[in-house]
Scaffold this active site. Structure first.
Site, mmCIF file in Angstrom:
data_model
loop_
_atom_site.group_PDB
_atom_site.id
_atom_site.type_symbol
_atom_site.label_atom_id
_atom_site.label_comp_id
_atom_site.label_asym_id
_atom_site.label_seq_id
_atom_site.Cartn_x
_atom_site.Cartn_y
_atom_site.Cartn_z
ATOM 1 N N HIS A 1 0.838 -1.198 0.000
ATOM 2 C CA HIS A 1 0.000 0.000 0.000
ATOM 3 C C HIS A 1 0.867 1.240 0.000
ATOM 4 C CE1 HIS A 1 -3.037 2.946 1.343
ATOM 5 N NE2 HIS A 1 -3.926 2.096 0.867
ATOM 6 N N ASP B 1 -7.915 -4.483 -0.779
ATOM 7 C CA ASP B 1 -8.416 -4.768 -2.125
ATOM 8 C C ASP B 1 -8.356 -6.259 -2.444
ATOM 9 O OD1 ASP B 1 -8.881 -2.029 -2.892
ATOM 10 O OD2 ASP B 1 -6.723 -1.791 -3.002
#
Length: 436
Positions: free
Chosen positions: A313, A371
């Site tokens: 991330h 995700d």
């Protein structure tokens, strides 16, 4: 924010006089150096592509500590909100700064529930799109069009207008997303059901048909509600910054949110879970679980061009706290639907196992992100991959509105106007066409 005890001194090696810059402290997180008067005092700007080291605003909504893997909405840890509160409570918190009591929650939920229908003419607007249009293309148009249907709440400087437009956007976004899906599937639109929960109503509009009754599965309903909570806000990311920048011009809330939807569509932002499922499907075509090891070796090879989607991330340098919660939900959904042995899900778990044990990924802190799991959950529920980003937009709408309202209420708010480092041609004269 408050002024820190110390100042930052900027000195120059060319003999120019040094200058003192104020330092401000937030309630938590790193201090910031105030450079607003830098140009007036030195004739220079700072250069920060991607705004990696620049605070564009002060905000009291969401705080992220990427090193600790911490996410707070209005001071509350995401772990507590996701397990003890539902999405309506989270919306109230983000919009108004406090968690509602039972009475306030009922009143807020009722307001949202009774604004879920959209103008009937939106159906005719939809028919102008091709049936195979991407849902995000449709959603961008539909959200922007809301200002044409609800022009009684488009004055961004009016607090009452902002409040009713916030309720309308939160209420109508699930209806618009479901309409976009039904249109692409060639099925009739399903009207909202006011007796259902926010997530339950969305599931009904998505999967019910006039032919037979549709009963909402409580496990799926809870999973979807948690997806909404986990995606509700995430500080000053690309789409939130877009909403703020768009809103800084004084445009109406519907237009500002439409700009956020358009930004979220990008594969590096909201499209990441769609890209993750596409990656899993590609591995499945290559040979499935038997090829996972080979695929991960390709990921390690910088010359291969193969990327690992759904891991790592931009902000979190530790395990994404939302991913841990989504992982639990993922297992609950797969168990409830009897999909533990689905080939794609087994492949995803094999990929996760390698990433969590291989030193290459562990040392680089390439942990599974939200995700990775949310894409798996949505596929299990039956949501098509092309609709994943639209679900993200649905959930993030409340965060965008909260950030927009905060910016408008900030006495330091000005229209956004980034500076640039110009590297083009210096001034030159236009020659007659015969001499060029």
């Amino acid at each position: 924010m408050k002024l820190a005890d110390n100042k930052a001194t900027l000195s120059f090696s060319n003999g120019s006089p040094s200058i003192d810059l104020p330092v401000y402290q937030g309630s938590v997180g790193p201090d910031v150096v105030d450079i607003r008067k830098l140009y007036a005092q030195t004739g220079m700007f700072t250069y920060d592509p991607g705004f990696m080291s620049t605070a564009s605003c002060q905000s009291a909504i969401t705080y992220i500590d990427g090193d600790k893997g911490e996410l707070l909405y209005r001071g509350y840890p995401i772990e507590q909100l996701a397990t003890q509160c539902d999405f309506m409570e989270t919306c109230h918190l983000l919009l108004y700064g406090n968690l509602p009591d039972a009475s306030a929650k009922a009143k807020f939920t009722s307001r949202v529930t009774h604004h879920t229908m959209v103008n009937e003419q939106m159906q005719f607007f939809l028919r102008g799109f091709r049936r195979d249009a991407h849902p995000m293309a449709i959603l961008t148009g539909l959200v922007g069009a809301l200002s044409a249907f609800y022009h009684d709440s488009t004055d961004i400087s009016n607090p009452e207008h902002r409040d009713i437009s916030a309720i309308r956007l939160i209420a109508k976004m699930p209806t618009l997303v479901a309409m976009a899906y039904k249109y692409s599937a060639g099925q009739p639109y399903m009207y909202p059901k006011n007796h259902l929960s926010y997530a339950g109503n969305f599931l009904h509009m998505m999967f019910a048909t006039p032919c037979e009754d549709y009963v909402v599965n409580p496990v799926i309903e809870h999973a979807l509600d948690r997806i909404f909570v986990l995606h509700a806000d995430h500080e000053q990311n690309a789409s939130t910054s877009t909403v703020r920048l768009c809103g800084s011009s004084g445009t109406n809330p519907f237009a500002a949110i439409a700009a956020g939807v358009a930004c979220l569509w990008g594969p590096a932002h909201g499209g990441a879970n769609e890209a993750c499922l596409t990656m899993l499907e590609d591995i499945q075509k290559m040979g499935g679980i038997a090829k996972v090891g080979h695929f991960m070796e390709q990921v390690k090879d910088k010359n291969s061009g193969v990327k690992l989607m759904g891991f790592g991330h931009r902000v979190y340098k530790n395990y994404d706290p939302r991913a841990k919660l989504m992982q639990e939900t993922c297992k609950e959904v797969l168990a409830a639907l009897g999909l533990e042995n689905d080939p794609l899900f087994k492949l995803a778990m094999a990929l996760e196992k390698i990433a969590l044990e291989d030193d290459y990924f562990v040392s680089r802190k390439l942990y599974p992100n939200v995700d990775f799991y949310s894409g798996i959950v949505q596929r299990a529920i039956g949501i098509p991959v092309s609709l994943f980003t639209a679900i993200f937009a649905l959930a993030r709408t409340v965060g965008w509105i909260a950030q927009l309202n905060e910016m408008i209420g900030d006495p330091e708010y000005k229209i956004g106007r980034p500076r640039q480092l110009f590297t083009g041609s210096v001034e030159r004269d236009v020659l007659p066409i015969s001499q060029r």
